[in-house]
Scaffold this motif. Structure first.
Motif, short mmCIF file in Angstrom:
data_model
loop_
_atom_site.label_atom_id
_atom_site.label_comp_id
_atom_site.label_asym_id
_atom_site.label_seq_id
_atom_site.Cartn_x
_atom_site.Cartn_y
_atom_site.Cartn_z
N GLY A 149 0.79 -1.22 0.00
CA GLY A 149 0.00 0.00 0.00
C GLY A 149 0.82 1.26 0.00
N ASP A 150 2.12 1.16 0.40
CA ASP A 150 2.98 2.35 0.39
C ASP A 150 3.33 2.74 -1.04
OD1 ASP A 150 2.92 2.38 3.11
OD2 ASP A 150 5.01 1.76 3.40
N ASP A 151 3.76 4.00 -1.22
CA ASP A 151 4.25 4.43 -2.52
C ASP A 151 5.58 3.75 -2.82
OD1 ASP A 151 2.12 6.11 -2.95
OD2 ASP A 151 3.12 7.87 -2.08
N GLY A 152 5.82 3.46 -4.10
CA GLY A 152 7.09 2.86 -4.49
C GLY A 152 8.21 3.89 -4.47
N ASP A 153 9.24 3.65 -3.69
CA ASP A 153 10.34 4.61 -3.60
C ASP A 153 11.62 4.08 -4.22
OD1 ASP A 153 10.64 2.65 -1.71
OD2 ASP A 153 11.10 4.00 -0.05
N ASN A 154 11.94 2.80 -3.98
CA ASN A 154 13.21 2.25 -4.44
C ASN A 154 13.04 0.89 -5.09
OD1 ASN A 154 14.87 4.37 -3.37
ND2 ASN A 154 14.64 3.46 -1.33
N PHE A 155 13.99 0.55 -5.93
CA PHE A 155 14.16 -0.80 -6.47
C PHE A 155 15.30 -1.44 -5.69
CE2 PHE A 155 16.90 -3.24 -9.50
CZ PHE A 155 16.08 -4.35 -9.63
N TYR A 156 15.19 -2.74 -5.34
CA TYR A 156 16.16 -3.38 -4.46
C TYR A 156 16.78 -4.62 -5.09
CZ TYR A 156 13.99 -0.50 -0.82
OH TYR A 156 13.51 0.55 -0.08
N VAL A 157 18.09 -4.78 -4.83
CA VAL A 157 18.82 -5.99 -5.20
C VAL A 157 19.43 -6.55 -3.91
CG1 VAL A 157 20.74 -6.97 -6.50
CG2 VAL A 157 19.35 -5.15 -7.51
N ILE A 158 19.24 -7.82 -3.67
CA ILE A 158 19.72 -8.44 -2.43
C ILE A 158 21.22 -8.72 -2.51
CG2 ILE A 158 19.53 -10.47 -0.93
CD1 ILE A 158 16.60 -10.70 -1.89
N GLU A 159 21.94 -8.24 -1.52
CA GLU A 159 23.36 -8.56 -1.38
C GLU A 159 23.52 -9.81 -0.54
OE1 GLU A 159 27.61 -8.18 -1.43
OE2 GLU A 159 26.02 -7.37 -2.70
N ASN A 160 22.83 -9.87 0.60
CA ASN A 160 22.82 -11.05 1.45
C ASN A 160 21.62 -11.00 2.39
OD1 ASN A 160 23.72 -9.68 4.04
ND2 ASN A 160 25.50 -9.26 2.75
N GLY A 161 21.29 -12.12 2.97
CA GLY A 161 20.16 -12.19 3.88
C GLY A 161 18.95 -12.90 3.28
#
Length: 376
Positions: A149-161
């Protein structure tokens, strides 16, 4: 979407790829009626596939943005593309986002993003811009990276986790739809559509992400797609065989081509290998050789700009019968076998007729017929 025996919802890779292809096409075309455009887009996609079926890339990662759910919500549909971006009006001037990184971080990030669908067709300069623009975000266990429901702010790439994607069901309870373990990317569809997030992403362990802000993401993705389409449309216009394609088919072909650069004397295809696609020469020269009965490699021809090669092995479904080497720096546009079957059906008769021409050439050179499944 499909459910596993455990009840977990999975999003097919092909669904994500199709939605990304549709989104970028819409943003580049900017038609006045999104519904009419969608009808034509998917009708043409179905017709172009004919007997072939496009398979999704093994490198595609499931997105957290359950886009079909977004498109089903009538209340949200009206706001699609409210924030417009016209790549033709954007110049290269202005300050670009640059976030410093160590050499090790940059190398690791480059490895993580190189096979992401949206970035696969970027050239070296554009990929460097992607690496510059991404910034590190550390997260702790149970922290929400994205909330539905939040506005889209960032695109993410996983480094670890480890990260879990949840979507609220009809009763308002969160339902786990996907788990990312140490790799993957998410958040791109909400940025392209300029829509609220359709899922929540929670860290199941401490981890690290690379993020890119919405404006930079849209500019890089859309501008690169715009440049690539215009560049390859010009190349396609110069190839006689492709004159048989309709305008829509030519645009799809331009979007499907992947740039490849070879330095002097590099091997492009090797005689005897299985065929993975065909090539169009953008600039430079390609030297074609064949190993005859005397086990000697003989050059049979050279191919330069606006010519193509490698298509006949795809037509005949046989191994490569010739090798191809670059002469000086050579820029090629590569069409994968799946896209070839999906997009070049109208050109198939022309390519089949060329087989007899190649056989005649080989008889002149060797004095007898050779396996001519891919001599170009």
């Amino acid at each position: 979407m499909a459910k596993t025996p455990s009840g977990k919802i999975t999003v097919p890779d092909e669904l994500r790829d199709v939605l990304l292809e549709f989104t970028i096409s819409y943003l580049l075309e900017q038609p006045p009626d999104v519904v009419e455009f969608a009808i034509n887009f998917f009708t043409n996609m179905r017709d172009n596939r004919k007997e072939g079926r496009r398979t999704s890339s093994p490198d595609s990662i499931i997105s957290e943005d359950d886009e079909p759910e977004i498109l089903r919500k009538e209340g949200r549909r009206k706001s699609v593309f409210a924030e417009t971006y016209d790549p033709s009006d954007d110049s290269d001037e202005g300050q670009k986002a640059v976030h410093p990184k160590t050499d090790e971080q940059r190398k690791s990030l480059a490895e993580s993003v190189k096979n992401i669908l949206l970035f696969r067709s970027l050239d070296k300069e554009q990929m460097n811009e992607v690496l510059d623009a991404m910034f590190e975000k550390k997260v702790s266990k149970d922290e929400f990276v994205i909330k539905q429901g939040d506005d889209g702010d960032n695109f993410y790439v996983i480094e670890n986790g480890t990260f879990e994607a949840y979507v609220q069901d009809d009763s308002g309870q969160p339902k786990l739809i996907h788990t990312y373990k140490g790799k993957g990317s998410f958040g791109e569809l909400a940025l392209l559509y300029n829509m609220p997030r359709a899922a929540s992403i929670k860290a199941a362990s401490p981890g690290s992400l690379w993020a890119m802000d919405r404006i930079t993401f849209r500019r890089i993705v859309l501008k690169s797609a715009f440049r690539k389409r215009k560049m390859y449309e010009q190349l396609i216009d110069l190839v006689p065989m492709l004159k048989t394609l309709q305008n829509y088919e030519r645009m799809n072909l331009a979007d499907a081509l992947i740039p490849k650069v070879y330095q002097d004397a590099e091997t492009i295809i090797k005689q005897g290998d299985s065929a993975d696609g065909m090539y169009f020469v953008e600039s430079g020269t390609v030297r074609i050789t064949i190993i005859g009965d005397n086990n000697q490699e003989t050059e049979i021809k050279r191919i330069s700009k606006v010519r193509y090669f490698g298509e006949l092995a795809l037509v005949t479904h046989k191994p490569r019968a010739a090798s191809a080497y670059s002469v000086g720096e050579t820029k090629l546009a590569f069409l994968e076998v799946d896209a070839f079957e999906r997009l070049l059906g109208p050109c198939m008769d022309i390519m089949k007729r060329n087989i007899d021409d190649y056989e005649t050439q080989l008889v002149k050179i060797f004095g007898s017929k050779q396996n001519i499944s891919d001599v170009r």
